[in-house]
Design a protein around this motif. Structure first.
Motif, PDB file in Angstrom:
ATOM      1  N   GLU A 127       0.823  -1.217   0.000  1.00  0.00           N
ATOM      2  CA  GLU A 127       0.000   0.000   0.000  1.00  0.00           C
ATOM      3  C   GLU A 127       0.853   1.261   0.000  1.00  0.00           C
ATOM      4  OE1 GLU A 127      -2.068  -1.267   3.358  1.00  0.00           O
ATOM      5  OE2 GLU A 127      -3.123  -2.720   2.120  1.00  0.00           O
ATOM      6  N   TYR A 366      -4.815   2.089   8.236  1.00  0.00           N
ATOM      7  CA  TYR A 366      -3.980   1.794   7.063  1.00  0.00           C
ATOM      8  C   TYR A 366      -3.100   3.011   6.789  1.00  0.00           C
ATOM      9  CZ  TYR A 366      -6.863  -2.292   6.005  1.00  0.00           C
ATOM     10  OH  TYR A 366      -7.486  -3.502   6.059  1.00  0.00           O
ATOM     11  N   ASN A 368      -2.286   4.552   4.172  1.00  0.00           N
ATOM     12  CA  ASN A 368      -2.786   5.572   3.240  1.00  0.00           C
ATOM     13  C   ASN A 368      -4.194   6.054   3.603  1.00  0.00           C
ATOM     14  OD1 ASN A 368      -3.923   3.149   2.759  1.00  0.00           O
ATOM     15  ND2 ASN A 368      -3.694   3.160   0.539  1.00  0.00           N
ATOM     16  N   ALA A 369      -4.666   5.689   4.789  1.00  0.00           N
ATOM     17  CA  ALA A 369      -6.042   6.075   5.155  1.00  0.00           C
ATOM     18  C   ALA A 369      -6.018   7.244   6.127  1.00  0.00           C
ATOM     19  CB  ALA A 369      -6.753   4.893   5.790  1.00  0.00           C
ATOM     20  N   SER A 373      -9.432   2.156  10.800  1.00  0.00           N
ATOM     21  CA  SER A 373     -10.389   1.149  10.338  1.00  0.00           C
ATOM     22  C   SER A 373     -10.844   0.293  11.515  1.00  0.00           C
ATOM     23  CB  SER A 373      -9.760   0.262   9.273  1.00  0.00           C
ATOM     24  OG  SER A 373      -9.528   1.025   8.132  1.00  0.00           O
ATOM     25  N   ARG A 392     -22.189  -3.884   8.314  1.00  0.00           N
ATOM     26  CA  ARG A 392     -22.224  -3.402   6.926  1.00  0.00           C
ATOM     27  C   ARG A 392     -20.832  -3.430   6.304  1.00  0.00           C
ATOM     28  NH1 ARG A 392     -27.180  -1.033   6.945  1.00  0.00           N
ATOM     29  NH2 ARG A 392     -27.653   0.036   8.889  1.00  0.00           N
ATOM     30  N   ASN A 393     -20.808  -3.280   4.967  1.00  0.00           N
ATOM     31  CA  ASN A 393     -19.524  -3.179   4.263  1.00  0.00           C
ATOM     32  C   ASN A 393     -18.726  -2.019   4.815  1.00  0.00           C
ATOM     33  OD1 ASN A 393     -19.533  -5.235   2.535  1.00  0.00           O
ATOM     34  ND2 ASN A 393     -20.378  -4.113   0.796  1.00  0.00           N
ATOM     35  N   GLY A 394     -17.446  -2.239   4.999  1.00  0.00           N
ATOM     36  CA  GLY A 394     -16.585  -1.137   5.452  1.00  0.00           C
ATOM     37  C   GLY A 394     -16.576  -0.985   6.957  1.00  0.00           C
ATOM     38  N   SER A 395     -17.228  -1.901   7.690  1.00  0.00           N
ATOM     39  CA  SER A 395     -17.269  -1.712   9.147  1.00  0.00           C
ATOM     40  C   SER A 395     -15.992  -2.227   9.821  1.00  0.00           C
ATOM     41  CB  SER A 395     -18.509  -2.385   9.740  1.00  0.00           C
ATOM     42  OG  SER A 395     -18.539  -3.736   9.377  1.00  0.00           O
ATOM     43  N   GLY A 396     -15.125  -2.928   9.061  1.00  0.00           N
ATOM     44  CA  GLY A 396     -13.818  -3.312   9.612  1.00  0.00           C
ATOM     45  C   GLY A 396     -13.643  -4.813   9.837  1.00  0.00           C
ATOM     46  N   LYS A 397     -14.568  -5.615   9.323  1.00  0.00           N
ATOM     47  CA  LYS A 397     -14.513  -7.067   9.603  1.00  0.00           C
ATOM     48  C   LYS A 397     -13.269  -7.713   8.971  1.00  0.00           C
ATOM     49  CE  LYS A 397     -18.551  -7.724   7.622  1.00  0.00           C
ATOM     50  NZ  LYS A 397     -18.828  -6.405   7.062  1.00  0.00           N
ATOM     51  N   THR A 398     -13.047  -7.439   7.682  1.00  0.00           N
ATOM     52  CA  THR A 398     -11.889  -8.044   7.012  1.00  0.00           C
ATOM     53  C   THR A 398     -10.586  -7.544   7.622  1.00  0.00           C
ATOM     54  OG1 THR A 398     -13.154  -8.167   4.996  1.00  0.00           O
ATOM     55  CG2 THR A 398     -10.784  -8.350   4.750  1.00  0.00           C
ATOM     56  N   THR A 399     -10.551  -6.262   7.962  1.00  0.00           N
ATOM     57  CA  THR A 399      -9.339  -5.703   8.576  1.00  0.00           C
ATOM     58  C   THR A 399      -9.031  -6.455   9.868  1.00  0.00           C
ATOM     59  OG1 THR A 399      -9.938  -3.580   7.646  1.00  0.00           O
ATOM     60  CG2 THR A 399      -8.292  -3.558   9.394  1.00  0.00           C
ATOM     61  N   LYS A 402      -7.409  -9.655   9.073  1.00  0.00           N
ATOM     62  CA  LYS A 402      -6.012  -9.480   8.636  1.00  0.00           C
ATOM     63  C   LYS A 402      -5.095  -9.275   9.843  1.00  0.00           C
ATOM     64  CE  LYS A 402      -7.185  -6.983   4.449  1.00  0.00           C
ATOM     65  NZ  LYS A 402      -6.953  -5.693   3.836  1.00  0.00           N
TER      66      LYS A 402
HETATM   67  P1  ADP Z   1     -15.507  -4.930   5.835  1.00  0.00           P
HETATM   68  O1  ADP Z   1     -14.738  -6.191   5.765  1.00  0.00           O
HETATM   69  O2  ADP Z   1     -16.362  -4.821   7.050  1.00  0.00           O
HETATM   70  O3  ADP Z   1     -16.293  -4.646   4.588  1.00  0.00           O
HETATM   71  P2  ADP Z   1     -12.934  -3.648   5.714  1.00  0.00           P
HETATM   72  O4  ADP Z   1     -12.190  -4.177   6.863  1.00  0.00           O
HETATM   73  O5  ADP Z   1     -12.651  -4.198   4.371  1.00  0.00           O
HETATM   74  O6  ADP Z   1     -14.493  -3.720   6.013  1.00  0.00           O
HETATM   75  O7  ADP Z   1     -12.695  -2.076   5.654  1.00  0.00           O
HETATM   76  C1  ADP Z   1     -12.774  -1.252   6.802  1.00  0.00           C
HETATM   77  C2  ADP Z   1     -12.355   0.168   6.407  1.00  0.00           C
HETATM   78  O8  ADP Z   1     -10.991   0.175   6.055  1.00  0.00           O
HETATM   79  C3  ADP Z   1     -13.114   0.714   5.206  1.00  0.00           C
HETATM   80  O9  ADP Z   1     -13.362   2.069   5.418  1.00  0.00           O
HETATM   81  C4  ADP Z   1     -12.148   0.529   4.062  1.00  0.00           C
HETATM   82  O10 ADP Z   1     -12.329   1.529   3.086  1.00  0.00           O
HETATM   83  C5  ADP Z   1     -10.802   0.687   4.752  1.00  0.00           C
HETATM   84  N1  ADP Z   1      -9.770  -0.125   4.066  1.00  0.00           N
HETATM   85  C6  ADP Z   1      -9.801  -1.445   3.835  1.00  0.00           C
HETATM   86  N2  ADP Z   1      -8.652  -1.861   3.229  1.00  0.00           N
HETATM   87  C7  ADP Z   1      -7.887  -0.742   3.072  1.00  0.00           C
HETATM   88  C8  ADP Z   1      -6.598  -0.497   2.528  1.00  0.00           C
HETATM   89  N3  ADP Z   1      -5.852  -1.481   2.021  1.00  0.00           N
HETATM   90  N4  ADP Z   1      -6.139   0.768   2.550  1.00  0.00           N
HETATM   91  C9  ADP Z   1      -6.876   1.778   3.079  1.00  0.00           C
HETATM   92  N5  ADP Z   1      -8.097   1.617   3.622  1.00  0.00           N
HETATM   93  C10 ADP Z   1      -8.611   0.372   3.621  1.00  0.00           C
END
Ligand code: ADP
Length: 609
Positions: A127, A366, A368-369, A373, A392-399, A402
């Motif tokens: 990133e 992140y 670059n954010a 998150s 919802r999407n973007g709530s931080g689940k995948t983060t 990771k």
């Molecule tokens: P979810 O899995 O709930 O949809 P994410 O964990 O993917 O949510 O994302 C949480 C927040 O982090 C979102 O606002 C997303 O835009 C931001 N985000 C996710 N990946 C990155 C990244 N690689 N760089 C910057 N921001 C990120």
């Protein structure tokens, strides 16, 4: 950024050390290759001098009666020519047979180093645009640059040897001639200036090259084929291509003229000043007023050698300029190879094994954010528990997932296993705890079996793969394929390769989790491409197959959360509700509202059908 690149010049010490680094790659890859490379040159350069300049002088002086007898000339040809034939034969054999193998060995070793590093650097590096830039450049350039350094050094050895012999001869004929030979050194600096311009031009063009490569990929890779045919995506890509052309044209205007000027000065300046001057001087000494003070053989040597000497002198300067150019590229490679990841493998750290996992006050932003998150997440997963993570999407689940896998480390807070920080365990064993399916999973152009195992095959793996495919629901589909689990996925390398639907691909990636037999299963939207019935079946299968294991599953369909021991609902990087499905429904908060909304949608859907 562009400006910085253009002015970039490495200190002499670093230039030297970068070039030595490149030579070391070949030396460590194959010592015999390295040795032969320069041994041949060290012998060839003097032989070449003896068989050209020196021989011509001997013949002319012999013919004009001022030197050797004819027999002496023949003896000379016989001895030196014979030595040359032996050396040429041996070197030809080496370059066509043993060197091919050595070459492969060198390249393989080098690529392995880079690829290994590529898997070690944190995801965060991808990133960081400047790191990623260096990484791409390193991968593109590495092998060719290493050989370029070898070749420049070879050239330098050749040139210095020939230069010394030719200069010595000229000096013995008339020391004044050396002045004519030294003049072109100035031209070498002009050439160096040209190379600096060229490098700046190339570097400034890299971002456009990347855009161009991206556009090219979107037109030929099947991944993009559908979107390309819909809407106005292709128009957008074509306009990006037009931007690339404009950027390139601008760069050409900016750097091209200067580069052309440097080339013209170099080419013509050298010819006129030196070669013609020295020729006039020696003709005057042989035939003009100074008649007789130079033999015809010496005059011929001057006529042929002076141009060579001037050229060789400027070549030496050019060689050094080349070393400095190579060094700039190698700097990228070294930057990448020397990069010290912060998340590292410590072989002496203890191995992790199944246990209770506690996620404590996790904060993460992140690079670059702008905002976090994850803003203080607390979650507990006891051994064997099935946890649903919704939101919802973007709530931080995948983060969160990771961070759990230590693909990133948190800015604050920690992940604990049986009360001990994840960072205290050996990294590979920590990651080995988890069997994961990511939302943006990737299948590789390999067999179904390899895709499920993601490692070399071992005894007993056939049964393991079959069981995993059955558990993920992919078995029936794979059984219909001509080569079963040995069918190759995608048509990248095989015309008979199989293209699966996204739902089928998802099931194959899910099978990885079952085959890995990890004590902790993480499923990030594994059912997003499945219909509700297939999803239900998949979850049932999953629960059966993961009995006794801890599971975190993320799904945007809350119907699956019913099956979980506990549900965590996330919003804006924080857990806003937690509890069993029943308790959350009773509470009547956001979870209950979302659940009812989705249930109604399904009912609507059923009515519509
Ligand atoms: P979810 O899995 O709930 O949809 P994410 O964990 O993917 O949510 O994302 C949480 C927040 O982090 C979102 O606002 C997303 O835009 C931001 N985000 C996710 N990946 C990155 C990244 N690689 N760089 C910057 N921001 C990120």
């Amino acid at each position: 950024m562009g400006k910085k690149e253009k002015k970039k010049k490495l200190p002499l010490g670093r230039t030297l050390s970068n070039n030595i680094f490149a030579l070391r790659q070949v030396w460590e890859g194959s010592r015999s290759y390295f040795f032969m490379y320069y041994f041949v040159t060290v012998l060839n350069a003097p032989l070449n001098f003896l068989l050209t300049t020196y021989l011509v002088r001997a013949i002319v002086d012999s013919v004009s009666g001022t030197g050797w007898s004819t027999a002496e000339v023949f003896r000379y040809i016989f001895i030196v020519g014979g030595a040359a034939i032996v050396i040429w034969t041996l070197s030809n054999y080496y370059w066509n047979v043993p060197s091919v193998k050595a070459n492969r060995q060198i390249q393989h070793r080098l690529k392995k180093k880079l690829y290994k590093k590529a898997t070690e650097v944190e995801l965060a590096c991808y990133e960081d645009p400047s790191f990623y830039d260096k990484y791409v450049k390193a991968m593109d350039e590495v092998t060719s640059r290493v050989y370029d350094v070898m070749s420049t050094l070879d050239n330098l050895i050749w040139t210095l040897t020939s230069l010394s012999l030719n200069s010595l001869l000229l000096f013995t004929i008339d020391p004044l001639l050396i002045i004519f030979a030294i003049l072109p050194l100035v031209m070498g600096f002009v050439r160096h200036w040209g190379q600096v311009i060229y490098h700046g031009w190339q570097m400034a063009g890299k971002p456009s090259d990347r855009k161009y490569n991206y556009v090219r990929r979107t037109f030929y890779l099947s991944d993009y084929a559908k979107e390309m045919r819909l809407g106005r995506f292709s128009e957008q890509q074509l306009s990006m291509l037009a931007d690339v052309r404009n950027e390139k044209t601008k760069l050409c205007g900016k750097h091209g003229t200067k580069f052309a000027l440097s080339s013209v000065l170099y080419e013509y300046g050298m010819q006129t000043v030196t070669v013609l001057g020295a020729m006039a001087y020696s003709l005057w000494r042989t035939l003009g007023e100074g008649q007789g003070s130079m033999t015809p053989g010496d005059c011929i040597v001057v006529l042929t050698s002076i141009g060579n000497v001037s050229y060789m002198l400027s070549r030496v300067v050019q060689n050094f300029a080349e070393f400095s150019e190579h060094s700039l590229y190698i700097e990228n490679v070294r930057y990448f190879l020397d990069y010290q990841p912060t998340i590292t493998e410590d072989e002496s750290a203890p191995e992790a094994s199944a246990g209770d996992v506690e996620i404590k006050n996790l904060h993460f932003k992140y690079n670059n954010a702008e905002k976090e998150s994850l803003a203080g997440v607390n979650i507990t997963v006891r051994k064997g528990e099935k946890i649903a993570l919704v939101g919802r999407n973007g709530s931080g689940k995948t983060t969160l997932v990771k961070l759990l896998l230590r693909l990133y480390d948190p800015d604050e807070g920690e992940v604990l296993l049986d009360g001990k920080s994840a960072k205290e365990y050996r990294l590979s064993s920590w990651r080995g705890l988890f069997g994961c399916v990511f939302q943006d999973f990737k299948l590789f152009a390999m067999t179904v079996k390899d895709n499920v195992l993601l490692r070399r095959e071992e005894q007993g793996d056939d049964e393991r793969v079959d069981a995993a495919l059955k558990a993920s629901g992919a078995y029936e589909k794979v059984a219909t394929l001509k080569n079963g689990v040995d069918s190759i996925l995608t048509r990248e390398f095989d015309d008979e390769g199989v293209n699966l639907s996204i739902g089928e691909q998802q099931k194959i990636s899910l099978a990885r989790v079952f085959a890995a037999d990890a004590p902790f299963v993480v499923l990030d939207e594994p059912s997003s491409a499945l219909d509700p019935i297939a999803e239900h079946k998949m979850f049932e299968n999953m629960l059966k197959a993961t009995e006794g294991k801890s599971v975190i599953f993320i799904s945007h369909r809350l119907s699956s959360a019913v099956l979980a021991d506990r549900v965590y609902m996330m919003e804006d990087g924080a857990v806003i509700e937690e509890g069993t499905h029943a308790s959350l429904m009773e509470k009547g908060g956001k979870y209950a509202e979302m659940f009812r909304l989705q249930a109604e949608n399904y009912k609507e859907g059923e009515k519509d059908e």
